[in-house]
Write a protein that holds these residues in place. Structure first.
Motif, PDB file in Angstrom:
ATOM      1  N   ALA A  35       0.830  -1.208   0.000  1.00 18.08           N
ATOM      2  CA  ALA A  35       0.000   0.000   0.000  1.00 18.08           C
ATOM      3  C   ALA A  35       0.865   1.258   0.000  1.00 18.08           C
ATOM      4  N   ALA A  36       1.958   1.232   0.769  1.00 12.28           N
ATOM      5  CA  ALA A  36       2.827   2.406   0.849  1.00 12.28           C
ATOM      6  C   ALA A  36       3.599   2.646  -0.440  1.00 12.28           C
ATOM      7  N   LEU A  37       3.990   1.557  -1.103  1.00 15.77           N
ATOM      8  CA  LEU A  37       4.805   1.679  -2.316  1.00 15.77           C
ATOM      9  C   LEU A  37       3.968   1.827  -3.579  1.00 15.77           C
ATOM     10  N   GLY A  38       2.664   1.593  -3.461  1.00 15.20           N
ATOM     11  CA  GLY A  38       1.802   1.674  -4.636  1.00 15.20           C
ATOM     12  C   GLY A  38       1.858   0.445  -5.514  1.00 15.20           C
ATOM     13  N   TYR A  39       2.267  -0.698  -4.948  1.00 11.37           N
ATOM     14  CA  TYR A  39       2.330  -1.963  -5.676  1.00 11.37           C
ATOM     15  C   TYR A  39       1.232  -2.895  -5.174  1.00 11.37           C
ATOM     16  N   THR A  40       1.130  -4.066  -5.811  1.00  9.01           N
ATOM     17  CA  THR A  40       0.285  -5.123  -5.273  1.00  9.01           C
ATOM     18  C   THR A  40       1.095  -5.923  -4.261  1.00  9.01           C
ATOM     19  N   ARG A  91       9.059  11.869  -8.182  1.00  5.83           N
ATOM     20  CA  ARG A  91       7.925  11.460  -7.356  1.00  5.83           C
ATOM     21  C   ARG A  91       8.024  12.090  -5.978  1.00  5.83           C
ATOM     22  N   SER A 114       5.999  11.537  -2.432  1.00  5.90           N
ATOM     23  CA  SER A 114       4.982  10.813  -1.670  1.00  5.90           C
ATOM     24  C   SER A 114       4.563  11.643  -0.466  1.00  5.90           C
ATOM     25  N   ASP A 173       5.331  14.097  -9.873  1.00  6.63           N
ATOM     26  CA  ASP A 173       4.384  12.999  -9.672  1.00  6.63           C
ATOM     27  C   ASP A 173       4.091  12.881  -8.175  1.00  6.63           C
ATOM     28  N   ARG A 206       1.962  11.566  -4.948  1.00  7.44           N
ATOM     29  CA  ARG A 206       1.109  10.448  -4.533  1.00  7.44           C
ATOM     30  C   ARG A 206       0.688  10.653  -3.081  1.00  7.44           C
ATOM     31  N   THR A 265      -1.259   9.408   0.466  1.00  7.61           N
ATOM     32  CA  THR A 265      -1.734   8.296   1.291  1.00  7.61           C
ATOM     33  C   THR A 265      -2.319   8.862   2.574  1.00  7.61           C
TER      34      THR A 265
END
Length: 306
Positions: free
Chosen positions: A24-29, A93, A95, A122, A124, A126
């Motif tokens: 969730a933190a890295l934006g991956y599955t 990026r 975050s 970019d 992102r 959270t």
């Protein structure tokens, strides 16, 4: 040679305590993070994660690698900061972590402005509780955090983390329209000893602040209902099930049957932007903090007077 992306994945598992939290933190599955860890285990010929019940735990070898990863990520951040500084424009990026009401009442306009003004940046977002976001910045998981503290519970900023005040968010006592205090010009905390309270769950900043505030006034609060979302608290208020102290940022219009009463003195929570000191020269950080301050005034935050 060890792959930096895989080390970053292991580092995120260490910080968040689970593969799902790291994803969730890295934006991956979660599957992608697991694959990165598996490849890192093959590269190092070492078991890095052990199954513990429904979760995982880092082995001693993994803890050693995480320490090395933190140093490498710091070096990478320094290199990226220098490159962005030489270009003179916010890029790459960024975050951002923010607590719920700031994510709702402040960040949408900030993110939209940054996207329009800096198309190569970019950003992102959270949503993270303030208790957690400061540590995430310190450990390099998040670049910038929007957090808050209260007048009687200052926010600790660890070594290596810089901060700037965004503004002050005022808080009101909210009561059902037929309540004995509705229509008062001001209410002191000592007058609330007999009330039934609606607030956030234990462990959150707002819950802990409410308990400490009312204990300082000489009594233990009777907390009947706990809800994380402001909208849920407002619905409980509208049903006449208690009173609450809710800040104005991101609160939205009060529903029919709920009245705001000014507290005397007015409770204040202060909003901060926090980032690592090593990234202070990043144009992206400078632009984001400026946007947060500009939109803070538009969202009703009181400017810092110190």
């Amino acid at each position: 040679m060890l792959d930096l992306a895989r080390l970053r994945a292991l580092h995120a598992v260490s910080v968040h305590g689970s593969v799902a939290g790291a994803a969730a933190a890295l934006g991956y599955t979660a599957s992608a993070v697991s694959q990165q860890i598996t490849k890192l285990e093959r590269e190092t010929r070492t078991t890095l994660l052990e199954r513990r019940g429904r979760g995982v735990a880092l082995t001693d070898e993994a803890v050693h690698l995480v320490s090395a990863a933190e140093q490498l990520l710091t070096i990478m951040e320094s290199a990226e900061t220098s490159l962005e500084e030489r270009r003179g424009l916010p890029t790459g990026r960024l975050s951002v972590a923010a607590f719920a009401s700031a994510a709702r009442g402040l960040l949408p306009g900030v993110l939209a402005d940054l996207e329009r003004a800096h198309p190569d940046l970019d950003v992102r977002l959270t949503e993270v509780d303030p208790h957690l976001s400061v540590d995430l910045v310190a450990k390099g998981v998040i670049d910038l955090a929007v957090a808050h503290d209260w007048d009687i519970a200052p926010l600790p900023a660890p070594e290596g983390v810089a901060q700037a005040v965004i503004g002050d968010d005022l808080c009101d006592l909210l009561v059902p329209a037929g309540h004995r205090l509705a229509g008062r010009d001001g209410v002191r905390r000592e007058e609330l000893a007999r009330e039934r309270w609606i607030c956030q769950p234990p462990g959150t900043v707002c819950h802990d602040w409410l308990v400490r505030t009312l204990r300082a006034a000489g009594y233990e609060p009777d907390i009947r209902h706990r809800a994380e979302e402001n909208h849920t608290q407002l619905a409980l208020l509208a049903a006449g099930l208690g009173v609450a102290m809710i800040p104005r940022l991101g609160r939205g219009p009060l529903p029919q049957g709920v009245v705001a009463v000014r507290m005397d003195p007015v409770p204040v929570r202060r909003l901060y932007a926090l980032w690592r000191t090593g990234a202070a020269r990043r144009p992206a950080i400078t632009a984001a903090v400026a946007a947060l301050r500009a939109h803070g005034a538009g969202a009703g935050l009181r400017p810092d007077e110190t």
